[in-house]
Enzyme design. Sequence first.
Site, PDB file in Angstrom:
ATOM      1  N   ASP A 137      13.624  36.187  -5.774  1.00  0.00           N
ATOM      2  CA  ASP A 137      14.589  35.646  -4.782  1.00  0.00           C
ATOM      3  C   ASP A 137      15.873  35.026  -5.362  1.00  0.00           C
ATOM      4  O   ASP A 137      16.818  35.042  -4.212  1.00  0.00           O
ATOM      5  CB  ASP A 137      13.720  34.871  -3.496  1.00  0.00           C
ATOM      6  CG  ASP A 137      13.463  33.504  -4.133  1.00  0.00           C
ATOM      7  OD1 ASP A 137      13.476  33.236  -5.465  1.00  0.00           O
ATOM      8  OD2 ASP A 137      13.320  32.517  -3.344  1.00  0.00           O
ATOM      9  N   SER A 138      16.255  35.300  -6.487  1.00  0.00           N
ATOM     10  CA  SER A 138      17.263  34.899  -7.005  1.00  0.00           C
ATOM     11  C   SER A 138      18.271  35.920  -6.590  1.00  0.00           C
ATOM     12  O   SER A 138      19.488  35.856  -6.568  1.00  0.00           O
ATOM     13  CB  SER A 138      17.243  34.790  -8.595  1.00  0.00           C
ATOM     14  OG  SER A 138      16.820  36.101  -9.044  1.00  0.00           O
ATOM     15  N   ASP A 177       8.900  38.466  -4.949  1.00  0.00           N
ATOM     16  CA  ASP A 177       9.026  36.984  -4.768  1.00  0.00           C
ATOM     17  C   ASP A 177       8.842  36.912  -3.138  1.00  0.00           C
ATOM     18  O   ASP A 177       9.517  37.503  -2.463  1.00  0.00           O
ATOM     19  CB  ASP A 177      10.418  36.619  -5.132  1.00  0.00           C
ATOM     20  CG  ASP A 177      10.248  35.427  -5.986  1.00  0.00           C
ATOM     21  OD1 ASP A 177       9.215  34.701  -6.235  1.00  0.00           O
ATOM     22  OD2 ASP A 177      11.280  35.167  -6.713  1.00  0.00           O
ATOM     23  N   LYS A 216       4.953  36.431  -5.961  1.00  0.00           N
ATOM     24  CA  LYS A 216       5.052  35.402  -6.736  1.00  0.00           C
ATOM     25  C   LYS A 216       5.429  33.998  -5.626  1.00  0.00           C
ATOM     26  O   LYS A 216       6.386  34.675  -4.698  1.00  0.00           O
ATOM     27  CB  LYS A 216       6.265  35.482  -7.821  1.00  0.00           C
ATOM     28  CG  LYS A 216       6.616  34.080  -8.478  1.00  0.00           C
ATOM     29  CD  LYS A 216       7.415  34.208  -9.695  1.00  0.00           C
ATOM     30  CE  LYS A 216       8.767  34.377  -9.313  1.00  0.00           C
ATOM     31  NZ  LYS A 216       9.322  33.389  -8.602  1.00  0.00           N
ATOM     32  N   GLU A 225       6.313  29.953  -4.927  1.00  0.00           N
ATOM     33  CA  GLU A 225       6.659  28.632  -5.568  1.00  0.00           C
ATOM     34  C   GLU A 225       5.889  27.422  -5.207  1.00  0.00           C
ATOM     35  O   GLU A 225       5.428  27.240  -4.176  1.00  0.00           O
ATOM     36  CB  GLU A 225       8.170  28.212  -5.451  1.00  0.00           C
ATOM     37  CG  GLU A 225       9.272  29.007  -5.804  1.00  0.00           C
ATOM     38  CD  GLU A 225      10.549  28.750  -5.806  1.00  0.00           C
ATOM     39  OE1 GLU A 225      10.940  27.510  -5.191  1.00  0.00           O
ATOM     40  OE2 GLU A 225      11.553  29.522  -6.146  1.00  0.00           O
ATOM     41  N   GLU A 270       9.410  26.959 -15.160  1.00  0.00           N
ATOM     42  CA  GLU A 270      10.776  27.070 -15.082  1.00  0.00           C
ATOM     43  C   GLU A 270      11.147  25.664 -15.464  1.00  0.00           C
ATOM     44  O   GLU A 270      10.889  24.886 -14.983  1.00  0.00           O
ATOM     45  CB  GLU A 270      11.256  27.583 -13.700  1.00  0.00           C
ATOM     46  CG  GLU A 270      12.927  27.708 -13.590  1.00  0.00           C
ATOM     47  CD  GLU A 270      13.696  28.601 -12.740  1.00  0.00           C
ATOM     48  OE1 GLU A 270      12.847  29.080 -11.938  1.00  0.00           O
ATOM     49  OE2 GLU A 270      14.653  28.565 -12.750  1.00  0.00           O
TER      50      GLU A 270
END
Length: 263
Positions: free
Chosen positions: A49-50, A88, A118, A120, A186
């Site tokens: 999602d960057s 993401d 993925k 978070e 990260e």
Amino acid sequence: MSTATPPITVPTLARKKSKGEKITMLTAYDYPTALLVDRAGIDVVLVGDSLVMEELGYDSTIPGTMEMMLHHIKAVRKGVTRAMVLGDMPFLAYQVNADEAVRNAGRLLQEGGANAVKLEGGEAIAPTIRRIVDAGIPVVGHIGFTPQSVNQIGLQKQGKTVEGAEQVLRDARAVQEAGAFAVVLELIPEELAARITAELGIITIGIGAGPGCDGQVLVTSDLLGMRPERAAFKHVKQYAQIGSEIERALNAYREDVEAGRFP
Ligand code: KIV
């Protein structure tokens, strides 16, 4: 009989870890980049999602939506034949409740063509990871600095204090316990990342977490030097200066047209 290399699966990656072979992951948000990353033999293509920042120009990943992610995952899927495509989950696609999380994770596979998702978070999100895994969807966790929580935690390294490091450790254990097959670490101290890697059975993928992880991930536009100012990021190694090369070519075209040299 096809002689093509078989696609990368969860067991392929687990075997690499058990043999001590490093795992490679890079981002791609579009078809041409996906083709190149796959051809380079990268194991996992992350549609991170960057992209909300790198491709769409927002100043955080918070505005990301399922529609944005699906749009880009579909394009990447078309360019990848060998690597695992990891999609993401955007902000609010999994935090509201586990039912919505399973539905949205499923959409990334069913509509987007991703092979795994993925998301978070550590201890707090572990029950949701369990629900997604139980639905037959491979999950990669993401702990340490988690960009979707930037408003809560700030843009800084995590796990630097004794309490902070203990929390990251607890998060890592919770993600493993919940059934994730890998976890992105990260921006955490490298000793902590190495300790987590030694303790966990699942794969660790580092970014700004030192060399002691099972694998590494970078944002592809960073390693290509698309934005030269990113060289200041300590965790980024620029392997090319594509940004200045593109700028040079664009200027050369403009000068040629203005001077009547092209066409
Ligand atoms: O969105 C992303 O690109 C990521 C990587 C930085 C791990 O989550």
